[in-house]
Write a protein that holds these residues in place. Structure first.
Motif, PDB file in Angstrom:
ATOM      1  N   ILE A 148       6.346  -8.749 -63.189  1.00 54.85           N
ATOM      2  CA  ILE A 148       5.733  -7.477 -62.815  1.00 54.85           C
ATOM      3  C   ILE A 148       6.588  -6.856 -61.725  1.00 54.85           C
ATOM      4  CG2 ILE A 148       3.367  -8.113 -63.456  1.00 54.85           C
ATOM      5  CD1 ILE A 148       2.831  -8.829 -60.565  1.00 54.85           C
ATOM      6  N   THR A 149       6.279  -5.643 -61.339  1.00 53.83           N
ATOM      7  CA  THR A 149       7.072  -4.971 -60.302  1.00 53.83           C
ATOM      8  C   THR A 149       6.627  -5.448 -58.926  1.00 53.83           C
ATOM      9  OG1 THR A 149       5.527  -3.123 -60.131  1.00 53.83           O
ATOM     10  CG2 THR A 149       7.309  -2.922 -61.760  1.00 53.83           C
ATOM     11  N   PRO A 150       7.501  -5.305 -57.925  1.00 57.05           N
ATOM     12  CA  PRO A 150       7.106  -5.693 -56.559  1.00 57.05           C
ATOM     13  C   PRO A 150       5.928  -4.870 -56.038  1.00 57.05           C
ATOM     14  CG  PRO A 150       9.485  -5.543 -56.697  1.00 57.05           C
ATOM     15  CD  PRO A 150       8.941  -5.036 -57.997  1.00 57.05           C
ATOM     16  N   GLU A 151       5.818  -3.615 -56.475  1.00 55.81           N
ATOM     17  CA  GLU A 151       4.676  -2.796 -56.059  1.00 55.81           C
ATOM     18  C   GLU A 151       3.372  -3.364 -56.622  1.00 55.81           C
ATOM     19  OE1 GLU A 151       7.393  -1.263 -57.711  1.00 55.81           O
ATOM     20  OE2 GLU A 151       8.354  -0.778 -55.798  1.00 55.81           O
ATOM     21  N   SER A 152       3.438  -3.867 -57.841  1.00 57.19           N
ATOM     22  CA  SER A 152       2.253  -4.488 -58.452  1.00 57.19           C
ATOM     23  C   SER A 152       1.854  -5.750 -57.690  1.00 57.19           C
ATOM     24  CB  SER A 152       2.511  -4.838 -59.911  1.00 57.19           C
ATOM     25  OG  SER A 152       2.797  -3.694 -60.655  1.00 57.19           O
ATOM     26  N   VAL A 153       2.845  -6.464 -57.214  1.00 62.88           N
ATOM     27  CA  VAL A 153       2.564  -7.659 -56.406  1.00 62.88           C
ATOM     28  C   VAL A 153       1.846  -7.256 -55.124  1.00 62.88           C
ATOM     29  CG1 VAL A 153       3.589  -9.571 -55.113  1.00 62.88           C
ATOM     30  CG2 VAL A 153       4.474  -8.981 -57.362  1.00 62.88           C
TER      31      VAL A 153
END
Length: 179
Positions: A148-153
Motif C-alpha cells: 500500500i502507499t505510505p499515506e495509507s499506512v
C-alpha cells in the motif's frame, strides 16, 4: 541355723532393688527414644540435603532452558529480520509475507491474543500493521510489505490510534511494544 534378715537391711535392699528396676525401665524406654530421635534427625538432614540438591539441579536445568530459549529467540529474530529484508528488497510476494508473519508468531506467541484482548474489535489487517510496527518499521517499509502507499499506512496508523483511544501526544509504537 536360722537365717534372719534385719528389717533395716531389708528396707535398704528393697529400695535399691526398686531403684535399679526403675532405672532399668527408664533406660529401656529412653534409649530407643533417643536412638529414634537421632535417626529421624539423620533422615531429616539427608532429606534437606537431597532437596537442596534437587533445587540446585532444577535451577540449573531451568537456567539452561532459559538460555536455550533466549538463543532460539535471538536466532528467530535474526531470521525474521533477514526475511523482512528479503521482502523489502524484492517485490512483495504473498508466500514470503505469510512466512514472515508465521515466524513473527513464533517469536511473539502471545502478541495477537494480547492485542485482541486490549483492542477487541481489531481487524486482521490492523494486527498485521501492529506486528510490523512492533518490528519498528517506518511507514515506507510497512507500505512495501503490505503493498500500500505510505499515506495509507499513516491513515491506518491514525485509525488504529483512534480505535485504541490514544491521544496525539501518546506514542503508538510504545503502546504496541508494551502489549
Amino acid at each position: 541355723m536360722e537365717f534372719r534378715v534385719d528389717p533395716d537391711t531389708w528396707f535398704v535392699f528393697s529400695i535399691l532393688f526398686v531403684s535399679g528396676l526403675g532405672l532399668f525401665i527408664v533406660g529401656f524406654i529412653t534409649i530407643p527414644y533417643i536412638l529414634r530421635k537421632k535417626q529421624i534427625e539423620r533422615l531429616q538432614f539427608k532429606f534437606d540435603r537431597k532437596s537442596i540438591r534437587y533445587d540446585q539441579l532444577e535451577m540449573k536445568i531451568s537456567s539452561r532452558g532459559k538460555s536455550q530459549l533466549e538463543k532460539n529467540n535471538q536466532r528467530l529474530k535474526s531470521d525474521l529480520k533477514v526475511s523482512l529484508r528479503e521482502i523489502l528488497k524484492r517485490n512483495r510476494q504473498e508466500l514470503e509475507t505469510l512466512t514472515f508473519f508465521s515466524d513473527f508468531e513464533k517469536i511473539y506467541p502471545n502478541f495477537t491474543s494480547s492485542i485482541q484482548e486490549k483492542i477487541p474489535n481489531i481487524t486482521a489487517n490492523e494486527i498485521k500493521l501492529c506486528a510490523l510496527l512492533r518490528m519498528n518499521l517506518s511507514a515506507k517499509e510497512v507500505s512495501i510489505v503490505l503493498n500500500i502507499t505510505p499515506e495509507s499506512v499513516n491513515k491506518a496508523r491514525y485509525r488504529l490510534r483512534k480505535k485504541i483511544g490514544l491521544e496525539a501526544k501518546d506514542d503508538l509504537g510504545l503502546f504496541i511494544l508494551n502489549v
